[in-house]
Write a protein that holds these residues in place. Structure first.
Motif, PDB file in Angstrom:
ATOM      1  N   LEU A  31       0.825  -1.206   0.000  1.00  0.00           N
ATOM      2  CA  LEU A  31       0.000   0.000   0.000  1.00  0.00           C
ATOM      3  C   LEU A  31       0.862   1.260   0.000  1.00  0.00           C
ATOM      4  N   ALA A  32       1.946   1.246   0.793  1.00  0.00           N
ATOM      5  CA  ALA A  32       2.813   2.413   0.867  1.00  0.00           C
ATOM      6  C   ALA A  32       3.473   2.692  -0.479  1.00  0.00           C
ATOM      7  N   ALA A  33       3.887   1.642  -1.180  1.00  0.00           N
ATOM      8  CA  ALA A  33       4.492   1.829  -2.500  1.00  0.00           C
ATOM      9  C   ALA A  33       3.484   2.422  -3.479  1.00  0.00           C
ATOM     10  N   LEU A  34       2.246   1.926  -3.431  1.00  0.00           N
ATOM     11  CA  LEU A  34       1.196   2.469  -4.305  1.00  0.00           C
ATOM     12  C   LEU A  34       0.886   3.911  -3.939  1.00  0.00           C
ATOM     13  N   GLY A  35       0.800   4.167  -2.642  1.00  0.00           N
ATOM     14  CA  GLY A  35       0.520   5.537  -2.208  1.00  0.00           C
ATOM     15  C   GLY A  35       1.613   6.496  -2.619  1.00  0.00           C
ATOM     16  N   ALA A  36       2.871   6.084  -2.509  1.00  0.00           N
ATOM     17  CA  ALA A  36       3.979   6.951  -2.908  1.00  0.00           C
ATOM     18  C   ALA A  36       3.917   7.265  -4.397  1.00  0.00           C
ATOM     19  N   ALA A  37       3.559   6.262  -5.212  1.00  0.00           N
ATOM     20  CA  ALA A  37       3.455   6.489  -6.655  1.00  0.00           C
ATOM     21  C   ALA A  37       2.329   7.477  -6.973  1.00  0.00           C
ATOM     22  N   ARG A  38       1.249   7.393  -6.231  1.00  0.00           N
ATOM     23  CA  ARG A  38       0.119   8.294  -6.481  1.00  0.00           C
ATOM     24  C   ARG A  38       0.394   9.719  -6.001  1.00  0.00           C
ATOM     25  N   LEU A  39       1.153   9.847  -4.909  1.00  0.00           N
ATOM     26  CA  LEU A  39       1.351  11.169  -4.325  1.00  0.00           C
ATOM     27  C   LEU A  39       2.384  11.999  -5.061  1.00  0.00           C
ATOM     28  N   GLY A  40       3.318  11.364  -5.736  1.00  0.00           N
ATOM     29  CA  GLY A  40       4.359  12.132  -6.406  1.00  0.00           C
ATOM     30  C   GLY A  40       5.227  12.864  -5.405  1.00  0.00           C
ATOM     31  N   ARG A  41       5.430  14.165  -5.608  1.00  0.00           N
ATOM     32  CA  ARG A  41       6.325  14.917  -4.727  1.00  0.00           C
ATOM     33  C   ARG A  41       5.788  15.016  -3.314  1.00  0.00           C
ATOM     34  N   ARG A  42       4.478  14.864  -3.122  1.00  0.00           N
ATOM     35  CA  ARG A  42       3.930  14.904  -1.759  1.00  0.00           C
ATOM     36  C   ARG A  42       4.400  13.712  -0.936  1.00  0.00           C
ATOM     37  N   ALA A  43       4.898  12.697  -1.605  1.00  0.00           N
ATOM     38  CA  ALA A  43       5.388  11.518  -0.879  1.00  0.00           C
ATOM     39  C   ALA A  43       6.801  11.711  -0.347  1.00  0.00           C
ATOM     40  N   LEU A  44       7.460  12.797  -0.695  1.00  0.00           N
ATOM     41  CA  LEU A  44       8.869  12.956  -0.361  1.00  0.00           C
ATOM     42  C   LEU A  44       9.122  12.872   1.140  1.00  0.00           C
ATOM     43  N   LEU A  45       8.410  13.671   1.924  1.00  0.00           N
ATOM     44  CA  LEU A  45       8.682  13.704   3.355  1.00  0.00           C
ATOM     45  C   LEU A  45       8.364  12.374   4.039  1.00  0.00           C
ATOM     46  N   PRO A  46       7.156  11.811   3.891  1.00  0.00           N
ATOM     47  CA  PRO A  46       6.905  10.531   4.572  1.00  0.00           C
ATOM     48  C   PRO A  46       7.801   9.400   4.074  1.00  0.00           C
ATOM     49  N   ALA A  47       8.091   9.376   2.764  1.00  0.00           N
ATOM     50  CA  ALA A  47       8.963   8.319   2.250  1.00  0.00           C
ATOM     51  C   ALA A  47      10.373   8.457   2.809  1.00  0.00           C
ATOM     52  N   ALA A  48      10.884   9.688   2.857  1.00  0.00           N
ATOM     53  CA  ALA A  48      12.219   9.907   3.427  1.00  0.00           C
ATOM     54  C   ALA A  48      12.239   9.578   4.910  1.00  0.00           C
ATOM     55  N   ALA A  49      11.123   9.845   5.610  1.00  0.00           N
ATOM     56  CA  ALA A  49      11.057   9.563   7.041  1.00  0.00           C
ATOM     57  C   ALA A  49      11.029   8.073   7.344  1.00  0.00           C
ATOM     58  N   VAL A  50      10.724   7.258   6.344  1.00  0.00           N
ATOM     59  CA  VAL A  50      10.806   5.807   6.497  1.00  0.00           C
ATOM     60  C   VAL A  50      12.165   5.301   6.027  1.00  0.00           C
ATOM     61  N   LEU A  51      12.539   5.662   4.819  1.00  0.00           N
ATOM     62  CA  LEU A  51      13.716   5.064   4.191  1.00  0.00           C
ATOM     63  C   LEU A  51      15.036   5.509   4.815  1.00  0.00           C
ATOM     64  N   LEU A  52      15.184   6.806   5.068  1.00  0.00           N
ATOM     65  CA  LEU A  52      16.481   7.280   5.545  1.00  0.00           C
ATOM     66  C   LEU A  52      16.834   6.754   6.935  1.00  0.00           C
ATOM     67  N   PRO A  53      15.926   6.779   7.917  1.00  0.00           N
ATOM     68  CA  PRO A  53      16.295   6.160   9.204  1.00  0.00           C
ATOM     69  C   PRO A  53      16.630   4.679   9.075  1.00  0.00           C
ATOM     70  N   VAL A  54      15.850   3.949   8.267  1.00  0.00           N
ATOM     71  CA  VAL A  54      16.121   2.526   8.097  1.00  0.00           C
ATOM     72  C   VAL A  54      17.502   2.307   7.501  1.00  0.00           C
ATOM     73  N   LEU A  55      17.823   3.033   6.452  1.00  0.00           N
ATOM     74  CA  LEU A  55      19.113   2.852   5.785  1.00  0.00           C
ATOM     75  C   LEU A  55      20.272   3.294   6.666  1.00  0.00           C
ATOM     76  N   LEU A  56      20.089   4.375   7.412  1.00  0.00           N
ATOM     77  CA  LEU A  56      21.163   4.847   8.284  1.00  0.00           C
ATOM     78  C   LEU A  56      21.432   3.866   9.422  1.00  0.00           C
ATOM     79  N   VAL A  57      20.365   3.371  10.054  1.00  0.00           N
ATOM     80  CA  VAL A  57      20.553   2.417  11.145  1.00  0.00           C
ATOM     81  C   VAL A  57      21.121   1.105  10.605  1.00  0.00           C
ATOM     82  N   PHE A  58      20.668   0.694   9.418  1.00  0.00           N
ATOM     83  CA  PHE A  58      21.205  -0.530   8.822  1.00  0.00           C
ATOM     84  C   PHE A  58      22.696  -0.376   8.514  1.00  0.00           C
ATOM     85  N   ALA A  59      23.065   0.745   7.905  1.00  0.00           N
ATOM     86  CA  ALA A  59      24.477   0.960   7.570  1.00  0.00           C
ATOM     87  C   ALA A  59      25.335   0.976   8.831  1.00  0.00           C
TER      88      ALA A  59
END
Length: 512
Positions: free
Chosen positions: A274-302
């Protein structure tokens, strides 16, 4: 309001059923110490959780230490987090998407799991959403009080959960885009009139470029830097002992993250899609919530590939942002519905344009709730993970409480692990706990979560006729499971009268 109330109802259901597990026993042990002893403990272990322990010290003094009392602050925090998620969604996308995001967050097993746990993750989740909402408001309508509120929220976030400050990476991306190109480039421009519940948000002046915004943001981070840096330095020195059980992060851990984070494989996969579909529909409006998920995950993983940091529950604060994206999938991007004009010149929006996506969104929420029902039931039986390996502290304490006599003593093995059998017995037995015959410095005296035992167990056991032995794990021969000099002294001086195996723990009565 509705998402918050629903979350409160769901998290309060069965909140006291599962007995406190080892992490919650650590909270109870720390929070019930006098403040000077609590401060001394944080210099030895668990400094990163010290501010939460201090908060719980005040709370338990008022509310007590029952499982429900210990967990109630987390339930309230998750309820507020759901309400703020809905509000953030309304500001970024539209009221319909915000409502669905908040409702989806309410029914997830992870929301109940950490809304029913006496640990800081629910408070961190609340503060992560609050800080992000305050940032968006400050970017859209700059003002010193909005920036001050954001500064306070970020500082509190860092104090309650150091790793949650990885959220600032997402904030930095948005702030830089706004400073360079204006709010619209970062997807934080005012929503359209049909989805906004605040006319002030439709001020077209908010779309102007604001180069000074980056300076305001840096100033707002200063309180967090001043407050969190000393805490982080102390916690860094404790990392070897605090996280010695954590394995290095590996790529399969990323693949397993959605299910582990949602506390349900089916629900995690569903929300991810659902999140992937929502991000595709939102376009640039998805930037903040998507970054708030992906960047913490990637930083903690790294970081977790180098130092022991990769623990799934440390990323619970990202869940509301995933729900925001997922809520936008059935709701779609905000759009202006066709309207008809009355003779008076007013506009009436066609109701079916709103009801259709709302009904589809509610169906999605119901489906997510149904998928998570087995896990909702399981987490109310035990908080241990995996749930197939519970530790029945209450059952073991019940055996001792029913069979003890005056003069009885108690011995634990092991004494230096993370299962805390001594804390479990102390929590459930209270003043009825037999004398801890081997201890020379208890947890409070040693400013730690572990007690210190005497160097000569045989001498300390002299004159003791009955010993309750509590061993972690199910043991057919509990005496054989006790290592070292302690085990030698027990085997030389005592025989086993009776053994009571319980899930994850074994009790034996030893007689001279």
């Amino acid at each position: 309001m509705v998402p918050g109330l629903l979350t409160l109802v769901v998290t309060l259901a069965g909140i006291g059923h599962a007995q406190p597990w080892r992490d919650e026993l650590a909270t109870w042990s720390a929070a019930t110490r006098p403040v000077p002893d609590l401060v001394r403990m944080t210099r030895t272990i668990d400094a990163a959780t010290g501010p939460y322990y201090l908060l719980m010290h005040g709370w338990t003094a008022l509310a007590g230490t029952s499982p429900t009392a210990l967990r109630l602050p987390s339930a309230l925090a998750m309820a507020v987090a759901a309400a703020l998620t809905a509000r953030l969604g309304a500001v970024l996308v539209g009221r319909r998407a915000g409502l669905l995001a908040g409702l989806l967050f309410a029914v997830l097993p992870v929301t109940s799991r950490y809304g029913q746990e006496a640990r800081p993750y629910a408070l961190a989740t609340l503060l992560a959403v609050l800080a992000t909402l305050l940032l968006v408001e400050a970017l859209r309508r700059p003002g010193r009080w909005r920036w001050a509120g954001y500064a306070a929220a970020v500082a509190a976030l860092g104090l309650f959960h150091l790793l949650a400050l990885t959220l600032l990476a997402a904030h930095a991306v948005v702030v830089l885009l706004v400073a360079a190109y204006g709010p619209s480039a970062a997807g934080v421009d005012p929503p359209r009139a049909d989805d906004s519940d605040d006319p002030a948000h439709r001020d077209s002046a908010a779309t102007q470029r604001k180069p000074a915004v980056f300076a305001w943001w840096l100033v707002a981070l200063l309180p967090a830097v001043l407050l969190v840096t000393p805490l982080a330095l102390v916690a860094r020195g404790q990392r070897g002992r605090q996280l010695d059980w954590v394995d290095p992060a590996r790529l399969p851990d990323l693949a397993a993250l959605p299910g582990a984070l949602a506390q349900s494989g089916a629900v995690g996969g569903f929300v991810l899609a659902l999140a992937a579909l929502g991000a595709a529909r939102l376009g640039r409006r998805a930037l903040l919530p998507a970054a708030a998920v992906l960047l913490p995950v990637l930083l903690v993983f790294a970081a977790g590939t180098v130092v022991p940091l990769w623990v799934t529950r440390y990323l619970v604060f990202t869940v509301p942002f995933a729900c925001l994206l997922a809520g936008a999938a059935p709701a779609g991007a905000p759009r202006t519905a066709p309207a008809r004009t009355t003779r008076a010149g007013s506009h009436i929006t066609a109701p079916q344009k709103t009801l259709r996506p709302l009904a589809a969104g509610l169906a999605v929420v119901v489906l997510a709730g149904l998928l998570g029902l087995p896990d909702q039931a399981a987490l109310r039986r035990t908080h241990e993970w995996p749930r197939s390996s519970p530790v029945d502290y209450a059952g073991a304490a019940g055996v001792i409480g029913a069979g003890q006599r005056p003069g009885d003593t108690i011995v634990y093995a092991p004494r230096d692990g993370w299962l805390f059998p001594d804390l479990g017995m102390a929590y459930h037995l209270g003043s009825r706990l037999p004398r801890d015959v081997l201890v020379v410095r208890d947890q409070r005296q040693g400013a730690s979560l572990w007690a210190v035992e005497c160097d000569d167990p045989a001498r300390c056991l002299a004159g003791v006729d009955r010993v309750w032995l509590v061993v972690t794990g199910r043991r057919a021969d509990p005496l054989a499971a006790v290592p070292g000099a302690k085990g030698d002294a027990l085997r030389a001086g005592y025989t086993v009268r009776q053994v009571w195996p319980r899930p994850g723990i074994t009790v034996a009565l030893l007689v001279r």
